[in-house]
Design an enzyme around this catalytic site. Structure first.
Site, PDB file in Angstrom:
ATOM      1  N   ASP A  32      -0.007   6.180   4.262  1.00 12.32           N
ATOM      2  CA  ASP A  32       1.160   6.486   3.439  1.00 12.32           C
ATOM      3  C   ASP A  32       2.319   6.994   4.278  1.00 12.32           C
ATOM      4  O   ASP A  32       3.471   6.953   3.848  1.00 12.32           O
ATOM      5  CB  ASP A  32       0.788   7.518   2.368  1.00 12.32           C
ATOM      6  CG  ASP A  32      -0.183   6.918   1.378  1.00 12.32           C
ATOM      7  OD1 ASP A  32      -1.374   6.799   1.713  1.00 12.32           O
ATOM      8  OD2 ASP A  32       0.262   6.528   0.284  1.00 12.32           O
TER       9      ASP A  32
ATOM     10  N   GLY B 135       0.200   2.775  -4.106  1.00 10.68           N
ATOM     11  CA  GLY B 135       0.139   2.154  -2.783  1.00 10.68           C
ATOM     12  C   GLY B 135       1.499   2.287  -2.139  1.00 10.68           C
ATOM     13  O   GLY B 135       2.509   1.915  -2.751  1.00 10.68           O
ATOM     14  N   ALA B 136       1.542   2.827  -0.932  1.00 12.71           N
ATOM     15  CA  ALA B 136       2.834   3.168  -0.331  1.00 12.71           C
ATOM     16  C   ALA B 136       3.868   2.037  -0.392  1.00 12.71           C
ATOM     17  O   ALA B 136       4.970   2.221  -0.932  1.00 12.71           O
ATOM     18  CB  ALA B 136       2.609   3.641   1.113  1.00 12.71           C
TER      19      ALA B 136
ATOM     20  N   LYS C   4      -5.188   8.314   2.088  1.00  9.44           N
ATOM     21  CA  LYS C   4      -5.988   8.846   1.002  1.00  9.44           C
ATOM     22  C   LYS C   4      -7.018   9.848   1.514  1.00  9.44           C
ATOM     23  O   LYS C   4      -7.674   9.598   2.537  1.00  9.44           O
ATOM     24  CB  LYS C   4      -6.697   7.694   0.288  1.00  9.44           C
ATOM     25  CG  LYS C   4      -7.468   8.072  -0.942  1.00  9.44           C
ATOM     26  CD  LYS C   4      -6.639   8.846  -1.958  1.00  9.44           C
ATOM     27  CE  LYS C   4      -5.358   8.114  -2.262  1.00  9.44           C
ATOM     28  NZ  LYS C   4      -4.324   8.960  -2.887  1.00  9.44           N
TER      29      LYS C   4
ATOM     30  N   ARG D 138       6.797  10.800  -5.834  1.00  5.73           N
ATOM     31  CA  ARG D 138       5.592  11.132  -5.052  1.00  5.73           C
ATOM     32  C   ARG D 138       6.059  11.414  -3.628  1.00  5.73           C
ATOM     33  O   ARG D 138       6.846  10.659  -3.076  1.00  5.73           O
ATOM     34  CB  ARG D 138       4.552   9.990  -5.054  1.00  5.73           C
ATOM     35  CG  ARG D 138       3.865   9.792  -6.387  1.00  5.73           C
ATOM     36  CD  ARG D 138       2.728   8.769  -6.295  1.00  5.73           C
ATOM     37  NE  ARG D 138       1.529   9.331  -5.666  1.00  5.73           N
ATOM     38  CZ  ARG D 138       0.507   8.581  -5.252  1.00  5.73           C
ATOM     39  NH1 ARG D 138       0.570   7.262  -5.356  1.00  5.73           N
ATOM     40  NH2 ARG D 138      -0.562   9.132  -4.715  1.00  5.73           N
TER      41      ARG D 138
HETATM   42  C1  LIG Z   1      -1.167   0.109   1.624  1.00 10.63           C
HETATM   43  S1  LIG Z   1      -1.315   1.397   0.492  1.00 10.63           S
HETATM   44  C2  LIG Z   1      -1.450   2.797   1.496  1.00 10.63           C
HETATM   45  C3  LIG Z   1      -2.144   3.950   0.808  1.00 10.63           C
HETATM   46  O1  LIG Z   1      -1.713   4.222  -0.557  1.00 10.63           O
HETATM   47  C4  LIG Z   1      -2.840   4.723  -1.289  1.00 10.63           C
HETATM   48  O2  LIG Z   1      -2.560   5.924  -1.958  1.00 10.63           O
HETATM   49  P1  LIG Z   1      -2.442   5.927  -3.583  1.00 10.63           P
HETATM   50  O3  LIG Z   1      -3.570   5.120  -4.130  1.00 10.63           O
HETATM   51  O4  LIG Z   1      -2.505   7.401  -3.933  1.00 10.63           O
HETATM   52  O5  LIG Z   1      -1.078   5.325  -3.838  1.00 10.63           O
HETATM   53  C5  LIG Z   1      -3.874   4.981  -0.235  1.00 10.63           C
HETATM   54  O6  LIG Z   1      -3.623   6.188   0.461  1.00 10.63           O
HETATM   55  C6  LIG Z   1      -3.634   3.791   0.648  1.00 10.63           C
HETATM   56  O7  LIG Z   1      -4.346   3.845   1.827  1.00 10.63           O
END
Ligand SMILES: CSC[C@H]1O[C@H](OP(=O)(O)O)[C@H](O)[C@@H]1O
Length: 341
Positions: free
Chosen positions: A228, A50-51, A239, A86
């Site tokens: 992100d 999560g960003a 995502k 990342r």
């Molecule tokens: C508030 S989290 C934003 C964003 O992060 C997630 O990606 P990941 O699970 O690969 O870290 C996803 O894109 C969320 O929408």
């Protein structure tokens, strides 16, 4: 370092712990994190994800290392190592830039710790502000839809898009939530479903390919997703699968909102074509690995394309729900994202 408590990140007695999100929803296991190498692994494995959460966890790890007596030079090198963990989530880069500024001070241990603690507590506040601005858009009885996981697990606070849904629910707006399972890593099916059950949010889990039918049937009133990285012109990365939702929402004339703190905006990135998109391992698409073990449903050598994110153009966005308020297309086209404080 203060004791800080988030849903997926916590510090206790000067130690940093990460809730292993790859084991959710079946197991809750807190992992101590003491080295940069461990943090890089946790981030790359999406054990912390999560960003906002990624940036906060990396900053707290640097603060921990500073308290352990690492040199300023070592800490600067560690920041650059963490930056590569990342590539898409700009919160990681923004937070590390803050930490590097803190490391320039004479009393860099104290300033690094204070900076990391401030980033944590700031995100808690930003999440609450986003939730308030976003929940004000929700009408009683609406059926909402979200993608991936954007709740407390992905932030230090109540979340971004899921934080909006949570507050609308708490305000008694009688909402229902469609949760995209979010292939291939199932952040929606594993994490958002778990958070909704913890919070009592009425939800139904769907496969990603079911969203279109629900929209065609008039069963989706409003869509909230996270991000992100948001470019200066309002294009944003999120995502993979978000772009197709945005196109469907445009076709079905359904309001589509991206919810993010200002720490997710990259004013130096002119448009979505400049956002680096992380490519991830083939096995994530061929099968799944989690607390249930590994299930491989494709041929072990199946050729795979696995971008972790896609980019949604600003033209498909109804509004940008930020901690400072909701921006519409006219405001974003006038450069409002480049003037955030
Ligand atoms: C508030 S989290 C934003 C964003 O992060 C997630 O990606 P990941 O699970 O690969 O870290 C996803 O894109 C969320 O929408």
């Amino acid at each position: 370092m203060k004791n800080l408590t988030g849903l997926s990140i916590k510090t206790e007695q000067n130690q940093l712990f990460i809730l292993d999100q790859t084991l959710l929803p079946h197991q809750q296991q807190w992992l101590p994190c003491q080295t940069v190498a461990e943090m890089v692994q946790l981030i790359q494995n999406l054990q912390v994800r999560g960003a906002p959460a990624i940036g906060i966890a990396a900053s707290l790890l640097l603060a921990y290392r500073a308290e352990q007596g690492d040199s300023r030079q070592q800490l600067r090198q560690d920041a650059e190592t963490l930056r590569l963990a990342r590539p898409t989530a700009v919160n990681l880069m923004n937070n590390l830039d803050c930490m590097l500024q803190a490391l320039a001070a004479d009393d860099f241990v104290a300033t690094a710790v204070a900076c990391a603690e401030q980033l944590f507590s700031e995100d808690v506040e930003l999440c609450q502000h986003m939730a308030e601005h976003g929940a004000a858009l929700v009408k009683p009885g609406e059926q909402l839809l979200t993608h991936c996981n954007t709740g407390g697990l992905a932030t230090a606070g109540v979340g971004t898009a899921l934080g909006v849904v949570r507050l609308a629910h708490q305000q008694g707006k009688n909402i229902q939530l469609w949760v995209d399972e979010t292939r291939p890593l199932l952040q929606g099916g594993r994490l958002t479903a778990w958070e909704c059950q913890q919070l009592g949010i009425p939800y139904q889990l769907i496969c990603d390919n079911m969203a279109a039918m629900l929209m065609a049937r008039g069963q989706v009133d409003r869509i909230f997703v996270g991000s992100d990285r948001i470019a200066a012109n309002g294009d944003f990365a999120n995502k993979v699968g978000t772009y197709s939702l945005a196109v469907l929402a445009k076709y079905h004339q359904i309001p589509f909102y991206v919810v993010a703190p200002h720490t997710t905006v990259d004013p130096h990135c002119p448009d979505g074509s400049q956002i680096p998109i992380e490519q991830r391992s083939a096995n994530e698409v061929r099968g799944a690995t989690g607390s249930f073990g590994t299930i491989c449903w494709a041929p072990a050598d199946a050729p795979v394309y696995n971008p972790a994110f896609d980019v949604t153009p600003a033209s498909l966005v109804t509004g940008w729900v930020l901690d400072s308020g909701v921006l519409d297309q006219a405001a974003v086209a006038a450069g409002a994202l480049t003037r955030l404080t």
